[in-house]
Motif scaffolding. Structure first.
Motif, PDB file in Angstrom:
ATOM      1  N   VAL A  27       4.453  -1.811   8.790  1.00 44.11           N
ATOM      2  CA  VAL A  27       4.378  -0.382   8.478  1.00 44.11           C
ATOM      3  C   VAL A  27       5.785   0.146   8.245  1.00 44.11           C
ATOM      4  CG1 VAL A  27       3.721   1.903   9.334  1.00 44.11           C
ATOM      5  CG2 VAL A  27       2.239  -0.064   9.762  1.00 44.11           C
ATOM      6  N   THR A  28       5.996   0.804   7.116  1.00 43.79           N
ATOM      7  CA  THR A  28       7.308   1.334   6.749  1.00 43.79           C
ATOM      8  C   THR A  28       7.186   2.814   6.404  1.00 43.79           C
ATOM      9  OG1 THR A  28       7.057   0.847   4.394  1.00 43.79           O
ATOM     10  CG2 THR A  28       7.906  -0.919   5.778  1.00 43.79           C
ATOM     11  N   GLY A  29       8.322   3.421   6.094  1.00 45.15           N
ATOM     12  CA  GLY A  29       8.312   4.778   5.558  1.00 45.15           C
ATOM     13  C   GLY A  29       8.411   5.875   6.602  1.00 45.15           C
ATOM     14  N   CYS A  30       8.023   7.075   6.170  1.00 42.70           N
ATOM     15  CA  CYS A  30       8.280   8.287   6.949  1.00 42.70           C
ATOM     16  C   CYS A  30       7.542   8.317   8.282  1.00 42.70           C
ATOM     17  CB  CYS A  30       7.901   9.516   6.121  1.00 42.70           C
ATOM     18  SG  CYS A  30       8.899   9.744   4.638  1.00 42.70           S
ATOM     19  N   ILE A  81       0.873  -1.177   0.000  1.00 40.99           N
ATOM     20  CA  ILE A  81       0.000   0.000   0.000  1.00 40.99           C
ATOM     21  C   ILE A  81       0.908   1.223   0.000  1.00 40.99           C
ATOM     22  CG2 ILE A  81      -1.788   1.254   1.259  1.00 40.99           C
ATOM     23  CD1 ILE A  81      -2.590  -1.481   2.481  1.00 40.99           C
ATOM     24  N   GLN A  82       0.943   1.933  -1.116  1.00 39.44           N
ATOM     25  CA  GLN A  82       1.862   3.045  -1.309  1.00 39.44           C
ATOM     26  C   GLN A  82       1.180   4.379  -1.006  1.00 39.44           C
ATOM     27  OE1 GLN A  82       5.000   3.217  -1.741  1.00 39.44           O
ATOM     28  NE2 GLN A  82       5.779   2.163  -3.519  1.00 39.44           N
ATOM     29  N   LEU A  83       1.844   5.201  -0.222  1.00 41.77           N
ATOM     30  CA  LEU A  83       1.343   6.529   0.099  1.00 41.77           C
ATOM     31  C   LEU A  83       2.471   7.539  -0.082  1.00 41.77           C
ATOM     32  CD1 LEU A  83      -0.499   5.518   3.383  1.00 41.77           C
ATOM     33  CD2 LEU A  83      -1.613   6.070   1.222  1.00 41.77           C
ATOM     34  N   LYS A 106       9.089   9.952  -4.371  1.00 41.34           N
ATOM     35  CA  LYS A 106      10.297   9.458  -3.694  1.00 41.34           C
ATOM     36  C   LYS A 106       9.954   8.273  -2.798  1.00 41.34           C
ATOM     37  CE  LYS A 106      10.865  13.724  -2.238  1.00 41.34           C
ATOM     38  NZ  LYS A 106       9.975  14.460  -3.169  1.00 41.34           N
ATOM     39  N   ASN A 107       8.822   8.361  -2.138  1.00 40.02           N
ATOM     40  CA  ASN A 107       8.384   7.259  -1.295  1.00 40.02           C
ATOM     41  C   ASN A 107       7.990   6.044  -2.133  1.00 40.02           C
ATOM     42  OD1 ASN A 107       8.208   6.792   1.544  1.00 40.02           O
ATOM     43  ND2 ASN A 107       5.985   6.636   1.368  1.00 40.02           N
ATOM     44  N   TYR A 108       7.433   6.303  -3.325  1.00 43.23           N
ATOM     45  CA  TYR A 108       7.069   5.207  -4.218  1.00 43.23           C
ATOM     46  C   TYR A 108       8.308   4.431  -4.656  1.00 43.23           C
ATOM     47  CZ  TYR A 108       2.064   5.949  -4.756  1.00 43.23           C
ATOM     48  OH  TYR A 108       0.712   6.008  -4.533  1.00 43.23           O
ATOM     49  N   VAL A 124       2.471  -1.312   4.509  1.00 44.98           N
ATOM     50  CA  VAL A 124       1.932   0.040   4.362  1.00 44.98           C
ATOM     51  C   VAL A 124       3.105   1.011   4.385  1.00 44.98           C
ATOM     52  CG1 VAL A 124       0.264   1.730   5.197  1.00 44.98           C
ATOM     53  CG2 VAL A 124      -0.126  -0.715   5.608  1.00 44.98           C
ATOM     54  N   ASN A 125       3.413   1.584   3.230  1.00 43.94           N
ATOM     55  CA  ASN A 125       4.544   2.509   3.110  1.00 43.94           C
ATOM     56  C   ASN A 125       4.016   3.922   3.283  1.00 43.94           C
ATOM     57  OD1 ASN A 125       7.241   3.147   2.704  1.00 43.94           O
ATOM     58  ND2 ASN A 125       6.991   3.404   0.501  1.00 43.94           N
TER      59      ASN A 125
END
Length: 458
Positions: free
Chosen positions: A81-84, A7-9, A13-15, A47-48
């Protein structure tokens, strides 16, 4: 076979980070997984997340809760859960949402497999050190979008001290990806069907400063321009004080570099620019744009502004309005100020009421709408190339070099027989503020969809 649903958000750059994670998962020797588009079929939901502004944080939390709900319904056995958002608030989230199996921060590609495949993954993994060099994954990323367009992230983090921005606190300082790695990655993207390469970073113009002690973006453009199969190279997220003659020269001499510059300014009143710690002044910006338009034929200029920054007076907003009217940008995005914790601007007095900020945003967008209508109509009767993306009824929809993916308008192509991923020649017949209509002239040249792999359909 473990089925992975991503699940890309957030931003492009995050993609790219998400695609690198998928690539790293498939590259593991012990990997026995499949990437699925239908998230209800996934065994593991990744979930990014994004944490740029308040609305993005809320969207990320909603997505996490949706994934947890799917897990409770038996549609997934694990949620990662990953990302910022995880990087910024991992400890708090681990307490507030215990149903999540693991949290990973940014640049999770090298460690994602440890939580996806582990029998008992650590709930809160050690977050990436913000001083580390750009991490390099062992395998090409898995493409998750249209095959004919690809984002190439040239660096991570940012060294600018904009007072409204929280990104350096969780993305770290500027770290460039080695140029040889970028060329190899661009070749892989082209082999998988990419005809358009969009260069992205928090600040693309700072590329190379940390590795090579010089602004190396011109060298990168020269090298990318030699790759067979690339038709368009697009520059996004340029910083105004970092654009000089060497970069302009590189754009001029490389026919594959689109005459398109995305350069966020954020404001045009000098006092506001100083309060934002943006660097430069409105007069410097004007001179830069004059020089660029003089040197680069048919240049398309895109920028973004923030209205409602603390202390912004009606007079300062009018200065911004006049600047936009004078410069005549082709594309403009306007955001209302978002108060972000642990940023200098969050401590500033004289907050502008939200209703006033919204009113200013709407006024500036209305003014730009008229300008965009005028600049668009100037193309009526001219021939342009269009990258076709999909069919709509009897027509085809695509983009010209004047239109970046996802943020700009479209070209509606009438007549002819096109193929998604092909570049066709058209003649513009009418134009609105965002989209234009055109008649088909010449058939497509080379179709990127011939190179589709299974992941490009995600």
């Amino acid at each position: 076979m473990t089925k992975i649903g991503l699940i890309q958000l957030g931003c492009p750059k995050n993609y790219v980070d998400g695609e690198e994670m998928l690539g790293a998962l498939l590259a593991r020797p012990d990997s026995d997984c499949e990437i699925v588009a239908d998230k209800s079929e996934a065994d593991v939901l990744v979930v990014n997340t994004c944490a740029f502004i308040e609305s993005a944080k809320q969207e990320s939390i909603d997505a996490i809760l949706d994934a947890v709900r799917m897990k409770s319904q038996g549609k997934a056995r694990r949620v990662v859960v990953t990302g910022c958002l995880a990087q910024r608030y991992g400890a708090e989230l681990a307490t507030e949402i215990p149903e999540v199996d693991a949290f990973l921060g940014i640049e999770s590609a090298t460690s994602i497999g440890n939580v996806v495949f582990a029998e008992r993954p650590p709930r809160l993994s050690e977050m990436t050190s913000l001083d580390d060099a750009y991490p390099l994954i062992p395998r090409a990323r898995v493409r998750a979008g249209a095959p004919w367009t690809a984002y190439l992230k040239v660096s991570e983090g940012c060294d600018h001290g904009c007072t409204f921005c929280s990104i350096p606190s969780f993305r770290g300082r500027h770290r460039s990806k080695p140029i040889e790695r970028l060329i190899a990655e661009a070749e892989q993207l082209t082999a998988s069907g990419a005809r358009e390469i969009c260069l992205i970073a928090q600040d693309t113009t700072a590329y190379g400063l940390d590795l090579y002690r010089r602004l190396a973006l011109p060298e990168l453009l020269d090298a990318l321009g030699q790759i067979d199969g690339i038709d368009w190279i697009r520059l996004l997220y340029c910083y105004p004080t970092m654009v000089g003659e060497p970069l302009i020269d590189a754009i001029v001499r490389n026919s594959k570099v689109a005459p398109y510059i995305d350069m966020p300014l954020q404001h045009a009143d000098d006092e506001m620019l100083s309060a934002m710690k943006r660097g430069g002044s409105a007069s410097q910006y004007r001179r830069l744009f004059d020089r660029m338009r003089e040197r680069i034929p048919n240049l398309t200029l895109r920028t973004t502004f923030i209205v409602g920054f603390p202390g912004e007076t009606p007079e300062q907003f009018e200065t911004l309005m006049q600047f936009v009217d004078d410069v005549r940008f082709d594309r403009v995005g306007v955001f209302t100020y978002s108060k972000e914790e642990n940023t200098p601007a969050a401590l500033l007095p004289d907050e502008v009421p939200h209703r006033i900020a919204v009113k200013r945003r709407d006024a500036l967008m209305a003014a730009q709408r008229s300008i965009s209508m005028e600049t668009g109509r100037a193309w009526v009767g001219r021939e342009i190339d269009v990258l076709v993306e999909y069919r709509r009824g009897e027509d085809y929809v695509g983009r010209s070099v004047r239109d970046a993916p996802e943020i700009d308008g479209s070209v509606i192509v009438h007549g002819g027989c096109c193929e998604p991923g092909s570049i066709v020649r058209v003649r513009v017949v009418s134009a609105g503020p965002y989209d234009i209509d055109a008649d088909f002239i010449a058939p497509f040249t080379r179709c990127a969809s011939e190179n589709l792999d299974i992941y490009s359909r995600l």
